[in-house]
Design a protein around this motif. Structure first.
Motif: not given
Length: 506
Positions: A8-23
């Motif tokens: 199945d192919l699904r399209q979703t949106q999510s916020l990923v807290m990368t290490p650089q963003l956290q820093q």
């Protein structure tokens, strides 16, 4: 329905807290001094980062530069025949912060009368000597003796053996104010001695300097000082045992209990005021960390100039020439690919850190500029002109998220002609005005309440209801319970307590 595997192919949106963003979020909430410790760790991990103390990127590693300098002086080429002809306040040198000019006295801050117009500017340029930083003579002073060290020295001179051990345990439980905060039963059980033995040693400690140290209550503290002054007679003892009556203003009844006339009573009250209720505070507790401003705000002919304190802001640069040397020396071999990948990661991390620091500085300036714009009345007229302001108002004005403004204003201080203030100080709730237009900040109302109470006389003490009426005449519609809450928050007693205090003072 048959069970079978499928795709199945699904399209979703999510916020990923990368290490650089956290820093980046972490860097935004740090003050300049806290940022220095974080950057020190990054400098130790990444060889491509340069502290930038010299103001330019180095072409060679630190060890090579040190060896080159040594060879220069060994050859005699680095020796100078006389003193250096250097003018540290000259425009030849780079002055990008008021704290960079360490050789000129602090100039008087410009007042609102010197301004030629309102308006707002971005990052102002501070000329040399406009807001300099003098030599810190406090750094040359000797370490002050603490109360604990003072008491331990006396215990070592007068006690020994198990008595000294008990005294040390008692001194460890003495607060900075000089009072003992310990359970004698628990202390005796821990030291495996009798309670009477502990009380005996406590009596010795209570005779140490300063007088009154080691007391367990205010009455005991005053009584110790009265004994040291040889003034602990039955009348004084009865007065000290009933300090609560004196605080309630029952002076006539207490004087009859002591059995003294008015003249002796006045002498006893005068002597009682001479005793120190917190004898330990005369000693240094611990070195307080001075607050260093992160921002400078000053008024110029073009408006308000807002500037980052670069004197405490560490500079980080990317040493690209050193990267080129390392990349050229990687060569070919089984480990060359891993080495080049590691070097590329170091370069990417260094570039991102420099960019994140620049973005942090721009964000702080942007938020501070909006705060100054919203609270211009405070910078011109003082706390009485402070307006209600919320994080959301600033966030909407500069098109940022409210959480970002909250992080920017945390642990950061602003220095202006009126003093130094935390950025959070400019955000407070408000009280609606009587005419329904605008409002007054809670801090402004507190300041006005304090001013009214400070101006009252002993014969005309202002009650909370009277304060409500006076504030209402000034256009502030406030409830009585709010006045009482603000008064208690400032540590000001009720009208009854203030009347008793003024009667005692008279």
């Amino acid at each position: 329905m048959a069970l079978a595997p499928r795709l199945d192919l699904r399209q979703t949106q999510s916020l990923v807290m990368t290490p650089q963003l956290q820093q980046a979020i972490k860097l935004l909430a740090l003050s300049n001094l806290e940022l220095e410790g974080v950057l020190a760790e990054e400098l130790a991990k990444n060889p491509l980062l340069d502290s930038g103390e010299s103001g330019e990127t180095s072409a060679t590693p630190t060890s090579d530069r040190a060896e080159a300098t040594d060879r220069l002086f060994e050859s005699g080429m680095g020796a100078a025949p006389g003193e250096l002809d250097v003018d540290f306040s000259s425009e030849t040198f780079h002055h990008d912060s008021p704290a960079d000019s360490a050789w000129e006295p602090v100039a008087a801050a410009e007042g609102p009368d010197n301004a030629e117009g309102p308006g707002f500017s971005g990052i102002g340029e501070a000329g040399a000597g406009e807001a300099g930083e003098a030599i810190d003579f406090d750094s040359f002073r000797c370490a002050e003796t603490t109360l604990r060290d003072h008491l331990l020295a006396q215990a070592g001179q007068s006690l020994s053996g198990i008595d000294h051990a008990i005294a040390v345990a008692l001194i460890e439980s003495v607060e900075d104010s000089g009072y003992l905060d310990a359970d004698l039963n628990e202390l005796a059980l821990r030291l495996e001695v009798g309670r009477g033995h502990v009380e005996s040693v406590l009596g010795t400690v209570q005779h140490f300097d300063p007088a009154g140290v080691g007391a367990r209550s205010l009455s005991e503290c005053i009584a110790i000082q009265a004994r040291e002054a040889d003034r602990y007679d039955p009348a004084m003892a009865r007065l000290i045992d009933n300090l609560d009556m004196l605080a309630k203003g029952q002076s006539a009844q207490l004087r009859r209990m002591c059995g003294v006339d008015e003249e002796d009573w006045a002498d006893m009250i005068r002597e009682l005021r001479g005793y120190d209720p917190k004898p330990g505070l005369r000693f240094a507790a611990s070195d307080a960390t001075p607050v260093v401003p992160d921002l400078f705000v000053r008024q110029t002919s073009e408006g308000w100039a807002i500037e980052i304190n670069n004197a405490t802001l560490p500079r980080v640069l990317v040493n690209r020439q050193y990267y080129a040397e390392l990349a050229a020396g990687a060569g070919k071999g089984p480990g060359a690919r891993d080495g080049k990948a590691w070097l590329a990661d170091c370069l990417a991390s260094a570039n991102w850190l420099v960019k994140a620091l620049d973005q942090r500085q721009q964000t702080i300036i942007k938020v501070a500029r909006e705060i100054v714009k919203q609270q211009e009345g405070f910078f011109l007229h003082g706390v009485s002109a402070l307006k209600p302001l919320t994080l959301r108002q600033v966030a909407e004005a500069i098109s940022m998220h409210e959480s970002t403004v909250s992080r920017v204003t945390s642990n950061k201080y602003l220095s202006c002609s009126r003093g130094m203030y935390e950025l959070k100080y400019f955000f407070s709730s408000g009280i609606a005005s009587a005419d329904g237009e605008g409002g007054m900040s809670a801090e402004a109302i507190k300041s006005r309440i304090k001013a009214l109470i400070d101006g009252e006389s002993a014969k005309a003490i202002l009650s909370d209801d009277t304060l409500v009426e006076l504030l209402g005449k000034e256009g502030c519609d406030i409830a009585r319970r709010t006045v009482a809450k603000y008064r208690e928050a400032m540590g000001i007693g009720s009208s009854v307590q203030r009347r008793r205090a003024k009667a005692l003072a008279g």
